[in-house]
Design an enzyme around this catalytic site. Structure first.
Site, PDB file in Angstrom:
ATOM      1  N   ARG A 125       0.806  -1.212   0.000  1.00  0.00           N
ATOM      2  CA  ARG A 125       0.000   0.000   0.000  1.00  0.00           C
ATOM      3  C   ARG A 125       0.846   1.273   0.000  1.00  0.00           C
ATOM      4  O   ARG A 125       0.324   2.365  -0.255  1.00  0.00           O
ATOM      5  CB  ARG A 125      -0.942  -0.007   1.211  1.00  0.00           C
ATOM      6  CG  ARG A 125      -2.183  -0.859   0.993  1.00  0.00           C
ATOM      7  CD  ARG A 125      -3.100  -0.816   2.214  1.00  0.00           C
ATOM      8  NE  ARG A 125      -2.628  -1.685   3.279  1.00  0.00           N
ATOM      9  CZ  ARG A 125      -3.186  -1.764   4.485  1.00  0.00           C
ATOM     10  NH1 ARG A 125      -4.225  -0.983   4.790  1.00  0.00           N
ATOM     11  NH2 ARG A 125      -2.706  -2.593   5.394  1.00  0.00           N
ATOM     12  N   ARG A 134      30.192  23.095   1.675  1.00  0.00           N
ATOM     13  CA  ARG A 134      30.037  21.754   1.122  1.00  0.00           C
ATOM     14  C   ARG A 134      30.836  20.735   1.932  1.00  0.00           C
ATOM     15  O   ARG A 134      31.628  21.104   2.808  1.00  0.00           O
ATOM     16  CB  ARG A 134      30.447  21.767  -0.355  1.00  0.00           C
ATOM     17  CG  ARG A 134      29.462  22.538  -1.234  1.00  0.00           C
ATOM     18  CD  ARG A 134      29.993  22.731  -2.637  1.00  0.00           C
ATOM     19  NE  ARG A 134      30.333  21.459  -3.266  1.00  0.00           N
ATOM     20  CZ  ARG A 134      31.022  21.379  -4.412  1.00  0.00           C
ATOM     21  NH1 ARG A 134      31.450  22.480  -5.023  1.00  0.00           N
ATOM     22  NH2 ARG A 134      31.298  20.199  -4.931  1.00  0.00           N
TER      23      ARG A 134
END
Length: 464
Positions: free
Chosen positions: A16, A333
């Protein structure tokens, strides 16, 4: 204290969910839901945890690691059949076993501990975890005798009209006397519409043997929610987020707008830090004390020191020291290490670089694959030219150096201690310490150039 064991049911496919990702690996506040369950079980000091896996088995093992045991349920033939797969690991042991579904990420160790304690205090062979549901449709109902003992558990589809009025539901979490559990499982049959072996059938078997069946009702229905689709996933995410934010606020963190703040389950935040709206703190991030984070900031798997400010910026897999200022609109970063009293300002990107204490890159710069010393000033538009099209190269700027605006440092290159690089320079060779390096064309001023051009243009026009 009785020896404790746990069985985590994590073998179902979860059709589901309509997802290629195996159901129990869907994240809730940044952590797979089955990991939430295992982490909470660990806190009740279970001596052995056995996870029943099936679909996505290798991915589940990779997620949970090697500190727990695994058994494979090759065919999904019901919850009773799933627990039976753990017989080889647990069947001969004395103690208490708690069985928990891997798709119930909101359950807490406190509730598990209360369930186990009630089970042992009642000297029960089986104890159900129950809850009061406002809308019990679809749940098995727990029916009690007049003295409060459990009479039976009836599934919703099998309940009559009177039984369906009962709001106490079976949550699917149980405590068992371990040996009783595995003896009773051998007597469970699959004479039902689904042709499956159901774990709740053990309750009736134990009751018929005149053994004690108890029930502990948790006051928190929310903890028992199982995730079967994306709607339920969204609901438990909302509840978990609110729980996490509330815990941080209780521990001395100010969250200006909890509805617009997302904090992962494993994030740590120090006292008197202020979190502003639009902030996402995820992974294993650690935020120090007296920080200001946000607005509109994302910190991912990073460590931030005390008294540091980060606004409208992204910090990913990096370290930032104390009393530093990041942003607005900066991007730190991965694999960057920024020291104390650092300034990384607007539109500055730092990648895989180190910056020593007191260094500054205030605006419009790229610092990649670099080692920047202490008290270095990188002027506006400074660039470390780290990539030659094939390989990355290192730039070193030593302590106290001054890099003028719009300078290109073409790696591999070193700028020495206390050296100056003139604005507009492209540096391709090492700069000695204390030196001034100028690497640009010499300025030439041509006097009266504009008037001469205009006169030529006028003369050309008259000839025509």
């Amino acid at each position: 204290m009785t020896t404790r064991y746990a069985v985590v049911l994590a073998a179902g496919q979860g059709t589901r969910m309509k997802s290629r990702l195996y159901k129990v690996l869907h994240p809730v506040c940044g952590k797979p839901m089955v990991q939430h369950v295992v982490d909470q079980i660990t806190r009740v000091n279970a001596d052995k945890i056995v996870t029943v896996i099936g679909h996505g088995a290798e991915d589940v093992k990779s997620t949970l690691g090697q500190k727990i045991d695994y058994v494979l349920q090759e065919e999904q033939l019901g919850t009773g059949h799933a627990v039976m797969q753990a017989e080889e690991q647990l069947g001969r042991l004395e103690g208490t076993t708690i069985v928990v579904c891997g798709d119930t990420p909101l359950i807490t160790s406190e509730t598990m501990e209360a369930l186990i304690k009630h089970h042992e205090d009642e000297n029960a062979k089986v104890t159900l975890l129950t809850a009061h549901a406002q809308d019990p449709a679809g749940y098995g109902r727990v029916l009690r005798n007049e003295d409060g003992t459990v009479s039976k558990v009836v599934e919703h589809k099998d309940a009559n009209d009177e039984e369906r009025l009962v709001n106490e539901i079976n949550t699917g979490t149980y405590c068992f006397d371990n040996k009783t559990l595995f003896k009773a499982l051998k007597r469970v049959n699959n004479n039902n519409v689904q042709g499956e072996y159901y774990l709740p059938d053990v309750i009736e078997i134990v009751k018929n043997d005149s053994e004690t069946v108890a029930a502990y009702r948790t006051p928190s229905f929310e903890e028992t929610i199982g995730v079967n689709d994306r709607v339920a996933l969204s609901e438990v995410e909302r509840i978990m987020k609110a729980r996490i934010n509330a815990n941080h606020m209780k521990n001395g963190v100010t969250i200006i707008d909890p509805m617009q703040t997302y904090i992962g389950a494993d994030v740590q935040i120090g006292q008197d830090t202020v979190i502003k709206p639009g902030t996402l703190l995820t992974g294993t991030s650690v935020i120090g004390e007296d920080c200001v984070i946000g607005p509109n900031t994302e910190v991912i798997d990073s460590t931030i020191g005390n008294h540091t400010s980060i606004r409208q910026s992204i910090v990913s897999e990096s370290d930032v020291g104390n009393q530093s200022v990041i942003g607005p609109f900066a991007h730190i970063r991965p694999h960057s290490q920024l020291g104390n009293e650092i300034k990384v300002g607007n539109f500055v990107e730092v990648k895989k670089s180190k910056m020593g204490d007191g260094s500054k890159a205030s605006h419009l710069s790229y610092i990649g694959d670099a080692e920047i010393g202490k008290d270095v000033n990188l002027g506006c538009g400074s660039i470390t030219v780290n990539y030659d099209g094939k390989n990355k190269h290192l730039t070193k700027v030593e302590d106290g150096a001054f890099i003028g605006c719009n300078s290109n440092l073409v790696a591999p290159v070193t700028v020495g201690k206390n050296a100056y690089v003139a604005a507009g320079s492209t540096i391709t060779d090492n700069v000695p310490g204390e030196a001034l390096s100028i690497a640009r064309a010499r300025q030439t001023n041509k006097e009266n150039y504009i008037s001469q051009i205009q006169e030529k243009q006028n003369n050309h026009g008259r000839k025509e």
